[in-house]
Design an enzyme around this catalytic site. Structure first.
Site, short mmCIF file in Angstrom:
data_model
loop_
_atom_site.label_atom_id
_atom_site.label_comp_id
_atom_site.label_asym_id
_atom_site.label_seq_id
_atom_site.Cartn_x
_atom_site.Cartn_y
_atom_site.Cartn_z
N ARG A 74 0.75 -1.22 0.17
CA ARG A 74 -0.09 0.02 -0.11
C ARG A 74 0.68 1.43 0.00
O ARG A 74 0.31 2.21 -0.21
CB ARG A 74 -0.90 -0.07 1.11
CG ARG A 74 -2.13 -1.19 1.16
CD ARG A 74 -2.74 -1.34 2.46
NE ARG A 74 -1.88 -2.34 3.39
CZ ARG A 74 -2.42 -2.79 4.31
NH1 ARG A 74 -3.47 -2.20 4.96
NH2 ARG A 74 -1.61 -3.59 4.95
N ASN B 255 -7.19 -2.94 16.54
CA ASN B 255 -6.06 -3.71 17.10
C ASN B 255 -4.73 -3.23 16.74
O ASN B 255 -4.54 -2.95 15.58
CB ASN B 255 -6.02 -5.47 16.55
CG ASN B 255 -4.71 -6.14 16.92
OD1 ASN B 255 -3.85 -5.91 17.57
ND2 ASN B 255 -4.30 -6.98 15.73
N THR C 194 1.28 -12.76 9.11
CA THR C 194 1.81 -12.32 10.54
C THR C 194 2.09 -13.64 11.30
O THR C 194 2.94 -13.56 11.97
CB THR C 194 1.06 -11.30 11.18
OG1 THR C 194 -0.32 -11.47 11.09
CG2 THR C 194 1.16 -9.67 10.45
C1 UD1 Z 1 -2.16 -5.79 11.14
C2 UD1 Z 1 -3.00 -6.84 12.06
C3 UD1 Z 1 -3.97 -6.06 12.29
C4 UD1 Z 1 -3.93 -4.70 12.87
C5 UD1 Z 1 -2.84 -3.85 12.13
C6 UD1 Z 1 -2.09 -2.86 13.01
C7 UD1 Z 1 -2.72 -9.09 11.46
C8 UD1 Z 1 -3.34 -10.17 10.47
N1 UD1 Z 1 -3.26 -8.07 11.03
O1 UD1 Z 1 -2.65 -5.84 9.79
O2 UD1 Z 1 -5.16 -6.67 13.20
O3 UD1 Z 1 -4.99 -3.84 13.10
O4 UD1 Z 1 -1.85 -4.66 11.85
O5 UD1 Z 1 -1.32 -2.15 12.37
O6 UD1 Z 1 -1.69 -9.34 11.92
N2 UD1 Z 1 4.55 -8.98 8.15
C9 UD1 Z 1 5.39 -10.00 7.90
N3 UD1 Z 1 5.38 -11.06 7.42
C10 UD1 Z 1 3.79 -11.15 6.76
C11 UD1 Z 1 3.05 -10.25 6.75
C12 UD1 Z 1 3.32 -9.16 7.32
O7 UD1 Z 1 6.60 -10.01 8.62
O8 UD1 Z 1 3.90 -12.36 5.97
C13 UD1 Z 1 4.76 -7.98 9.08
C14 UD1 Z 1 4.77 -6.47 8.14
O9 UD1 Z 1 6.12 -6.46 7.60
C15 UD1 Z 1 4.37 -5.57 9.34
C16 UD1 Z 1 3.69 -6.22 10.22
O10 UD1 Z 1 3.94 -7.52 10.08
O11 UD1 Z 1 5.39 -5.05 10.01
C17 UD1 Z 1 1.99 -6.09 9.99
O12 UD1 Z 1 1.66 -6.40 8.44
P1 UD1 Z 1 0.67 -5.42 7.90
O13 UD1 Z 1 0.57 -6.27 6.62
O14 UD1 Z 1 1.19 -4.02 7.70
O15 UD1 Z 1 -0.58 -5.95 8.66
P2 UD1 Z 1 -1.97 -4.97 8.57
O16 UD1 Z 1 -2.74 -5.47 7.59
O17 UD1 Z 1 -1.79 -3.72 8.91
CA CA Z 2 0.21 -2.44 9.16
#
Ligand code: UD1
Ligand code: CA
Length: 515
Positions: free
Chosen positions: A39, A207, A110
């Site tokens: 994004r 969250n 995550t």
């Molecule tokens: C996530 C939460 C959401 C919360 C939000 C807060 C989940 C499923 N959702 O969503 O509930 O409200 O954060 O900001 O957790 N990442 C990895 N590996 C992956 C995917 C992501 O390391 O496979 C890391 C990203 O680099 C990032 C963090 O995890 O630092 C969060 O990932 P992101 O995709 O931003 O999650 P959100 O959709 O924001």
């Molecule tokens: Ca995020």
């Protein structure tokens, strides 16, 4: 080299330390930083985008290092090597070996990210962490105080999972916190934006992405995640539902200041985070005794330090590892990047300085440009339109006007005349100019390097120095002046002479005043 770094930040840290209680025994931390951050629409991994000059992920890693009594694992994936380098930089600065970097090869969510960190902790063995703090790599505004409160609540409520939540006016994009309809309103699950029903989307409690999870529960729960959701991912957030189904206690802390829970997913959110962090930094230095005439226009990176009674005029930018001492004055439109500035230094308007050192009571500007590798010694002066690079200007020496000084070693009490140029480059290689103590360089001098000017020598104005000058000598190399008496008057007369008549050139006559 005496680097007069300010001592004041230590005092600031002391103050901040009063609400820090040190590292927590048994607590390990996982930072998730493997995502691409689609994004952001960027070629660069999201967690590397800087906030107040520091890569976003380093806010989470720095916080992790301050609280963790057990290892810190950072999960990397997208642009893993670059993220690793950014973290190595921070860790080597802090001389901490407690960070392990683990790779998540495919970004499957995550929950999957956290699962990759299991080998770091010796799970199932004796001495494994008793609890885990899990942080998103994209929440740079989160404060240590809040995390400690989350840990406290986790303990006192004997919860298996404790999460941080916030009430957001615009909750779109975030996971929503679903609570039981009972009087207790306990948390029962988190629903991602894309999976939410219309009723769930109407929830404003989100969250934040900061959790404390019990050691014995975390990894067994992660193994039971199911990716049947809108994104086909293993959601970490589903461990809340798993805990609830197992009849375990889930606690939550609601942020007082929802700003702190800002997750940076877009450039707009990045800009919002930048504004908040910039104000935190300004407030910190104002509290520490720095004067800012117009704080909103002063830009200070997270990694900068400033001594007390230093005055910053409007539109000053301090970047990178810049450290300014006490009682300094920095006037408008000056930018200092990775510079060390002593005490009592005055930097006038419009200076640009990079990776340089300015010692006590030196004076700079207006319009000085210090490129990397410059040392301006005690009480030295660098003035209008002087460019310097890889040059050491000795104590009490002056280069006040219109000069280029590159690859030069300049002694004490040297006067660099207006328009002095070190010719340090022959088109392929660079050479050094050495100017020893007490030298006087007249205006418009060129020094063709490599060349040395001995102590106490005088270089006449307009001289091109191509050979070494002995100590206390005069060097002069310019065409001897000729004065032609009456020449100009005769030429003017010719110019106004009657057209058509043959014009004669004015005859040059030797002047008597010839030297
Ligand atoms: C996530 C939460 C959401 C919360 C939000 C807060 C989940 C499923 N959702 O969503 O509930 O409200 O954060 O900001 O957790 N990442 C990895 N590996 C992956 C995917 C992501 O390391 O496979 C890391 C990203 O680099 C990032 C963090 O995890 O630092 C969060 O990932 P992101 O995709 O931003 O999650 P959100 O959709 O924001
Ligand atoms: Ca995020």
């Amino acid at each position: 080299m005496s680097r007069s770094r300010t001592t004041e930040p230590a005092a600031v840290n002391k103050q901040a330390n009063s609400d820090r209680q040190g590292k927590i025994p048994g607590l390990a931390v996982v930072v998730m930083a493997a995502g691409q951050g689609a994004r952001m629409r960027s070629k660069q991994a999201k967690v590397l985008h800087p906030v107040a000059g520091q890569a976003m992920v380093l806010y989470s890693v720095g916080l992790a290092l301050r609280v963790a009594g057990e290892p810190v694992a950072v999960v990397v994936g997208h642009q893993a090597e670059r993220v690793r380098q950014a973290i190595d930089q921070l860790v080597s600065d802090k001389k901490s070996a407690r960070v392990s970097i683990v790779e998540q090869r495919k970004q499957l969510g995550t929950g999957h990210a956290v699962l990759q960190s299991r080998p770091v902790f010796g799970v199932g063995k004796r001495g494994a962490p008793s609890s885990y703090l899990i942080l998103n790599g994209d929440t740079p505004l989160l404060r240590e105080k809040t995390v400690r409160e989350l840990l406290r609540v986790h303990k006192t409520e004997r919860a298996i999972v404790t999460l941080l939540t916030a009430e957001m006016d615009d909750a779109s994009g975030y996971g929503r916190v679903v609570r039981a309809p009972s009087a207790e309103r306990s948390v029962v699950g988190i629903v991602e934006d894309r999976d939410a029903s219309a009723a769930e989307r109407a929830i404003h409690e989100i969250n934040v992405g900061t959790y404390v999870v019990d050691g014995e529960f975390l990894f067994s729960a992660l193994e039971n995640l199911d990716p049947s959701n809108a994104q086909g991912e293993y959601y970490l957030t589903d461990i809340v539902r798993l805990a609830e189904r197992a009849g375990r206690r889930i606690a939550a802390v609601v942020l007082d200041d929802p700003d702190e829970g800002l997750g940076v997913n877009t450039r707009r959110q990045l800009a919002e985070a930048e504004q908040v962090v910039r104000w935190q930094i300004r407030d910190r230095w104002l509290d520490a005794g720095v004067t800012m005439l117009d704080p909103a226009s002063v830009w200070i990176d997270a990694t900068v330090t400033i001594g007390k009674d230093t005055v910053l005029y409007p539109n000053v930018t301090l970047e990178g590892t810049t450290a300014i001492g006490e009682d300094c004055l920095v006037r408008s439109h000056t930018r200092l990047t990775d510079c060390t500035v002593g005490n009592g230094v005055e930097i006038l308007d419009h200076c640009v300085c990079t990776d340089s050192q300015i010692e006590d009571e030196a004076r700079l500007g207006p319009f000085a440009h210090l490129r990397p590798g410059v040392v301006v010694r005690k009480k030295a002066k660098v003035g209008n339109f002087v460019e310097m690079k890889n040059t050491d200007l000795g104590e009490g020496s002056q280069a006040n006007h219109l000069s280029y000084l590159g690859d030069a070693k300049i002694g004490k009490r040297v006067n660099i005349g207006a328009g002095t140029i070190t010719c340090n480059y022959d088109g392929s290689r660079k050479f050094q100019t050495v100017i020893r103590d007490g030298v006087f360089l007249g205006s418009n001098t060129q020094l063709v390097a490599p060349v040395t000017v001995g102590a106490g020598a005088v270089i006449a104005a307009g001289t091109t120095v191509t050979e070494d000058v002995p100590a206390h000598a005069l060097a002069i190399s310019r065409v001897v002046q000729v004065n032609r008496v009456g020449w100009a008057a005769r030429r003017r007369a010719l110019a106004t002479a009657v057209p058509g008549k043959a014009a004669k050139k004015p005859v040059a006559r030797q002047s008597k005043s010839r030297r």
